[in-house]
Design a protein around this motif. Structure first.
Motif, PDB file in Angstrom:
ATOM      1  N   TYR A 174      21.522   6.011   1.501  1.00 40.77           N
ATOM      2  CA  TYR A 174      22.875   5.432   2.137  1.00 40.77           C
ATOM      3  C   TYR A 174      23.679   4.789   2.887  1.00 40.77           C
ATOM      4  O   TYR A 174      22.405   4.878   3.940  1.00 40.77           O
ATOM      5  CB  TYR A 174      23.758   7.300   2.110  1.00 40.77           C
ATOM      6  CG  TYR A 174      24.007   7.916   1.040  1.00 40.77           C
ATOM      7  CD1 TYR A 174      24.344   7.848   0.153  1.00 40.77           C
ATOM      8  CD2 TYR A 174      22.745   8.567   0.784  1.00 40.77           C
ATOM      9  CE1 TYR A 174      24.451   8.592  -1.196  1.00 40.77           C
ATOM     10  CE2 TYR A 174      22.546  10.062  -0.041  1.00 40.77           C
ATOM     11  CZ  TYR A 174      23.280   9.903  -1.085  1.00 40.77           C
ATOM     12  OH  TYR A 174      23.588  10.823  -2.137  1.00 40.77           O
ATOM     13  N   PRO A 175      24.372   4.293   2.550  1.00 43.72           N
ATOM     14  CA  PRO A 175      24.491   3.044   3.262  1.00 43.72           C
ATOM     15  C   PRO A 175      25.169   3.664   4.962  1.00 43.72           C
ATOM     16  O   PRO A 175      25.201   5.040   5.102  1.00 43.72           O
ATOM     17  CB  PRO A 175      26.281   2.236   3.040  1.00 43.72           C
ATOM     18  CG  PRO A 175      26.072   2.864   1.702  1.00 43.72           C
ATOM     19  CD  PRO A 175      25.784   3.702   1.291  1.00 43.72           C
ATOM     20  N   GLN A 206      23.127   5.209   7.253  1.00 45.13           N
ATOM     21  CA  GLN A 206      21.947   6.384   6.920  1.00 45.13           C
ATOM     22  C   GLN A 206      20.806   5.366   7.477  1.00 45.13           C
ATOM     23  O   GLN A 206      20.150   4.777   7.800  1.00 45.13           O
ATOM     24  CB  GLN A 206      21.768   6.795   6.254  1.00 45.13           C
ATOM     25  CG  GLN A 206      22.782   7.947   6.094  1.00 45.13           C
ATOM     26  CD  GLN A 206      22.936   8.833   6.674  1.00 45.13           C
ATOM     27  OE1 GLN A 206      22.405   9.832   7.025  1.00 45.13           O
ATOM     28  NE2 GLN A 206      24.425   8.986   6.901  1.00 45.13           N
ATOM     29  N   ALA A 218      17.536   8.803   2.098  1.00 47.78           N
ATOM     30  CA  ALA A 218      18.196  10.393   1.928  1.00 47.78           C
ATOM     31  C   ALA A 218      16.888  10.774   0.644  1.00 47.78           C
ATOM     32  O   ALA A 218      16.597  12.084   0.733  1.00 47.78           O
ATOM     33  CB  ALA A 218      18.709  10.492   0.672  1.00 47.78           C
ATOM     34  N   ARG A 255      15.261  22.794   2.444  1.00 48.74           N
ATOM     35  CA  ARG A 255      16.374  23.026   3.646  1.00 48.74           C
ATOM     36  C   ARG A 255      17.554  22.341   3.608  1.00 48.74           C
ATOM     37  O   ARG A 255      17.480  21.264   2.278  1.00 48.74           O
ATOM     38  CB  ARG A 255      15.339  23.200   4.863  1.00 48.74           C
ATOM     39  CG  ARG A 255      14.611  23.781   4.733  1.00 48.74           C
ATOM     40  CD  ARG A 255      13.773  24.178   6.548  1.00 48.74           C
ATOM     41  NE  ARG A 255      12.842  22.988   6.016  1.00 48.74           N
ATOM     42  CZ  ARG A 255      11.466  22.923   7.065  1.00 48.74           C
ATOM     43  NH1 ARG A 255      11.821  23.701   7.672  1.00 48.74           N
ATOM     44  NH2 ARG A 255      11.028  21.393   7.135  1.00 48.74           N
ATOM     45  N   SER A 256      18.411  22.577   4.214  1.00 49.25           N
ATOM     46  CA  SER A 256      19.778  21.341   4.269  1.00 49.25           C
ATOM     47  C   SER A 256      19.263  20.180   4.311  1.00 49.25           C
ATOM     48  O   SER A 256      18.137  20.251   5.421  1.00 49.25           O
ATOM     49  CB  SER A 256      20.735  22.084   5.519  1.00 49.25           C
ATOM     50  OG  SER A 256      21.381  21.574   5.181  1.00 49.25           O
ATOM     51  N   GLY A 257      20.078  19.639   4.056  1.00 47.18           N
ATOM     52  CA  GLY A 257      19.559  18.306   3.870  1.00 47.18           C
ATOM     53  C   GLY A 257      18.352  17.835   3.701  1.00 47.18           C
ATOM     54  O   GLY A 257      17.848  16.278   3.991  1.00 47.18           O
ATOM     55  N   ALA A 258      17.629  18.320   2.608  1.00 41.84           N
ATOM     56  CA  ALA A 258      16.155  17.406   2.410  1.00 41.84           C
ATOM     57  C   ALA A 258      16.401  16.404   1.068  1.00 41.84           C
ATOM     58  O   ALA A 258      15.631  16.313   0.924  1.00 41.84           O
ATOM     59  CB  ALA A 258      16.338  19.329   1.330  1.00 41.84           C
ATOM     60  N   GLY A 259      17.362  16.653   0.535  1.00 39.15           N
ATOM     61  CA  GLY A 259      17.979  16.024  -0.334  1.00 39.15           C
ATOM     62  C   GLY A 259      18.541  16.311  -2.147  1.00 39.15           C
ATOM     63  O   GLY A 259      18.472  15.803  -2.723  1.00 39.15           O
ATOM     64  N   LYS A 260      18.177  17.577  -1.896  1.00 38.24           N
ATOM     65  CA  LYS A 260      18.275  18.098  -3.348  1.00 38.24           C
ATOM     66  C   LYS A 260      20.052  17.460  -3.707  1.00 38.24           C
ATOM     67  O   LYS A 260      19.499  17.262  -5.323  1.00 38.24           O
ATOM     68  CB  LYS A 260      18.508  19.527  -2.992  1.00 38.24           C
ATOM     69  CG  LYS A 260      17.298  20.524  -2.352  1.00 38.24           C
ATOM     70  CD  LYS A 260      17.948  21.852  -2.750  1.00 38.24           C
ATOM     71  CE  LYS A 260      18.783  22.731  -1.195  1.00 38.24           C
ATOM     72  NZ  LYS A 260      18.658  22.023  -0.099  1.00 38.24           N
ATOM     73  N   SER A 261      21.235  17.974  -3.824  1.00 34.04           N
ATOM     74  CA  SER A 261      22.243  16.976  -4.160  1.00 34.04           C
ATOM     75  C   SER A 261      21.247  15.722  -4.111  1.00 34.04           C
ATOM     76  O   SER A 261      22.889  15.414  -5.760  1.00 34.04           O
ATOM     77  CB  SER A 261      23.319  16.954  -3.213  1.00 34.04           C
ATOM     78  OG  SER A 261      23.734  18.546  -2.809  1.00 34.04           O
ATOM     79  N   THR A 262      21.502  15.037  -3.252  1.00 34.44           N
ATOM     80  CA  THR A 262      20.895  13.382  -4.180  1.00 34.44           C
ATOM     81  C   THR A 262      20.226  13.831  -5.332  1.00 34.44           C
ATOM     82  O   THR A 262      20.698  13.093  -5.978  1.00 34.44           O
ATOM     83  CB  THR A 262      20.559  13.446  -2.568  1.00 34.44           C
ATOM     84  OG1 THR A 262      21.123  12.803  -1.416  1.00 34.44           O
ATOM     85  CG2 THR A 262      20.259  11.462  -2.858  1.00 34.44           C
ATOM     86  N   ARG A 268      22.320  14.093  -8.443  1.00 40.95           N
ATOM     87  CA  ARG A 268      23.472  12.902  -8.421  1.00 40.95           C
ATOM     88  C   ARG A 268      22.678  12.299  -9.508  1.00 40.95           C
ATOM     89  O   ARG A 268      23.542  11.498  -9.937  1.00 40.95           O
ATOM     90  CB  ARG A 268      23.960  12.499  -6.981  1.00 40.95           C
ATOM     91  CG  ARG A 268      25.270  13.549  -6.749  1.00 40.95           C
ATOM     92  CD  ARG A 268      25.852  12.287  -5.754  1.00 40.95           C
ATOM     93  NE  ARG A 268      25.294  12.589  -4.359  1.00 40.95           N
ATOM     94  CZ  ARG A 268      25.494  13.052  -3.442  1.00 40.95           C
ATOM     95  NH1 ARG A 268      26.833  14.192  -3.396  1.00 40.95           N
ATOM     96  NH2 ARG A 268      25.059  12.843  -1.951  1.00 40.95           N
TER      97      ARG A 268
HETATM   98  N1  LIG Z   1      27.425  10.657   1.024  1.00 43.34           N
HETATM   99  C1  LIG Z   1      26.193   9.708   1.521  1.00 43.34           C
HETATM  100  N2  LIG Z   1      26.558   9.275   2.362  1.00 43.34           N
HETATM  101  C2  LIG Z   1      25.585   8.841   3.631  1.00 43.34           C
HETATM  102  N3  LIG Z   1      24.626   9.857   3.835  1.00 43.34           N
HETATM  103  C3  LIG Z   1      24.328  11.047   3.155  1.00 43.34           C
HETATM  104  C4  LIG Z   1      25.405  11.236   2.226  1.00 43.34           C
HETATM  105  N4  LIG Z   1      25.209  11.873   0.970  1.00 43.34           N
HETATM  106  C5  LIG Z   1      24.129  12.847   1.732  1.00 43.34           C
HETATM  107  N5  LIG Z   1      23.869  12.026   2.634  1.00 43.34           N
HETATM  108  C6  LIG Z   1      22.167  12.487   3.887  1.00 43.34           C
HETATM  109  O1  LIG Z   1      21.428  12.238   2.990  1.00 43.34           O
HETATM  110  C7  LIG Z   1      20.176  13.076   3.061  1.00 43.34           C
HETATM  111  C8  LIG Z   1      19.996  14.292   2.386  1.00 43.34           C
HETATM  112  O2  LIG Z   1      21.348  14.907   2.061  1.00 43.34           O
HETATM  113  P1  LIG Z   1      21.512  15.760  -0.106  1.00 43.34           P
HETATM  114  O3  LIG Z   1      23.055  16.028   0.125  1.00 43.34           O
HETATM  115  O4  LIG Z   1      21.478  15.025  -0.639  1.00 43.34           O
HETATM  116  O5  LIG Z   1      20.844  17.182   1.229  1.00 43.34           O
HETATM  117  P2  LIG Z   1      20.688  18.747   0.519  1.00 43.34           P
HETATM  118  O6  LIG Z   1      19.521  19.115   1.120  1.00 43.34           O
HETATM  119  O7  LIG Z   1      21.460  18.692  -0.622  1.00 43.34           O
HETATM  120  O8  LIG Z   1      21.646  19.693   1.794  1.00 43.34           O
HETATM  121  P3  LIG Z   1      22.336  20.635   1.561  1.00 43.34           P
HETATM  122  O9  LIG Z   1      21.257  21.935   1.155  1.00 43.34           O
HETATM  123  O10 LIG Z   1      22.833  21.020   2.875  1.00 43.34           O
HETATM  124  O11 LIG Z   1      23.250  20.460   0.490  1.00 43.34           O
HETATM  125  C9  LIG Z   1      21.321  14.403   4.413  1.00 43.34           C
HETATM  126  O12 LIG Z   1      20.829  13.493   5.590  1.00 43.34           O
HETATM  127  C10 LIG Z   1      22.709  13.875   4.616  1.00 43.34           C
HETATM  128  O13 LIG Z   1      23.422  13.714   5.355  1.00 43.34           O
END
Ligand SMILES: Nc1ncnc2c1ncn2[C@@H]1O[C@H](COP(=O)(O)OP(=O)(O)OP(=O)(O)O)[C@@H](O)[C@H]1O
Length: 322
Positions: free
Chosen positions: A18-19, A21, A25, A44-51, A54
């Motif tokens: 992500y720009p 960062q 991710a 865990r939180s921030g591991a990259g699951k939501s990425t 997407r």
């Molecule tokens: N749109 C974005 N712009 C910049 N950084 C992002 C963006 N989305 C995610 N990140 C960063 O990418 C990394 C992975 O984030 P992601 O949301 O994929 O994790 P996650 O495992 O889904 O976390 P959570 O369980 O807290 O939702 C994190 O460091 C987050 O800060």
């Protein structure tokens, strides 16, 4: 003749940055999800699951590597083919994302309306889907008149409206109490089997993985640290992060001097097993039954040998003596 199908989902050397960062991710993520599986993505939180979600849903593209869904690489598809592929991926969200001003029926018909399906046809289909998720009688209720579990059932019916081949559930049970959550996971499991779907369940809860998945991918700091069949990964975790996720369930137990806490996953906690454990001087501190067996936390004397190996020997001896 057996037919072989491509995996439902393939990640090959995927990176997503992500720009702004410091680091990506997701980095160099490669794995494939078998068709007809229920695969958990945990981390865990921030591991990259939501990425990852997407990328699977085609909302974002990787900046290196490839993501293919049902044999189609998003980066190689035209805009219209990508939209078509996206329509065949059903999305189920943590906060349901229902439209408050529409009834349950109206929420389920929406994706069909957007595709121009005639009214009578879309309503018949939506009623059928609401019946399948156990809400036949609640079609005319508004979201505010439904419980969390019922709202999620509407969300699932809506996700199925376009006849997806892949269902992507993103923290779909995180906002629900344990009992309601178990009902939703059972529903997802039944739907996967009945409709021959592939289901991907993203969660930070290990109990969700255990209750509802056949395979699991463990993410940490944007990397895939473990992937395999759930039964194997949970009973013999290879990576420290997976072990840490399991250890998070460590019970608070008072240990006497010379005792340590150990976790084993057993097929069942039979009287014979309990006797064998007692023979080792082990006492059961906590036992959590789940579809794959029983997770047992034991207080054992220091120096106790490998417990599953000991139990296997006892079972073998008993078998030989029978
Ligand atoms: N749109 C974005 N712009 C910049 N950084 C992002 C963006 N989305 C995610 N990140 C960063 O990418 C990394 C992975 O984030 P992601 O949301 O994929 O994790 P996650 O495992 O889904 O976390 P959570 O369980 O807290 O939702 C994190 O460091 C987050 O800060």
């Amino acid at each position: 003749m057996t037919r072989s199908f491509p995996p439902a989902l393939v990640f090959e050397g995927v990176r997503r940055t992500y720009p702004g960062q410091a680091g990506p991710a997701l980095r160099d993520v490669s794995f494939s999800v078998p068709r007809g599986s229920r695969t958990g993505i945990i981390g865990r939180s921030g591991a990259g699951k939501s990425t990852l979600v997407r990328l699977i849903s085609g909302l974002e593209l990787p900046d290196a590597g490839h993501v293919s869904v049902q044999g189609q690489d998003f980066s190689a598809l035209s805009a219209s083919a990508r939209r078509e592929r996206q329509a065949r991926t059903g999305l189920v969200f943590q906060h349901f994302n229902l439209l408050a001003q529409r009834t349950a029926l109206g929420n389920v018909t929406l994706p069909l309306e957007l595709r121009g399906v005639p009214r009578a046809q879309r309503e018949a289909r939506a009623r059928e889907l609401l019946a399948q998720v156990g809400l036949a009688d609640l079609a005319s209720r508004y979201p505010a008149q439904l419980s969390g579990g019922q709202k999620q059932r509407v969300g699932i019916a809506r996700a199925l409206a376009t006849e997806p081949d892949l269902l992507l559930a993103d923290e779909a049970t995180s906002a629900l109490d344990p009992e309601t959550s178990a009902g939703i996971l059972t529903l997802l499991t039944d739907l996967q089997r009945d409709r021959d779907l592939t289901v991907v369940i993203v969660t930070h809860q290990l109990e969700v993985v255990r209750a509802a998945t056949t395979h699991v991918a463990v993410l940490d700091s944007g990397q895939l640290v473990e992937f395999g069949q759930t039964r194997e990964v949970l009973s013999q975790p290879q990576h420290a992060v997976t072990r840490a996720l399991l250890e998070a369930h460590r019970p608070a137990a008072s240990l006497t001097a010379g005792e340590q806490l150990r976790r084993v996953t057993l097929a069942e906690l039979s009287p014979r097993t309990l006797t064998a454990l007692a023979g080792l001087g082990a006492r059961v501190v906590q036992a959590d039954a789940h579809p794959l067996g029983v997770d047992v936390w034991l207080a054992v004397p220091d120096g106790t040998p490998d417990i599953p190996a000991h139990l296997a020997r006892v079972a073998q001896l008993a078998g030989a003596g029978a």
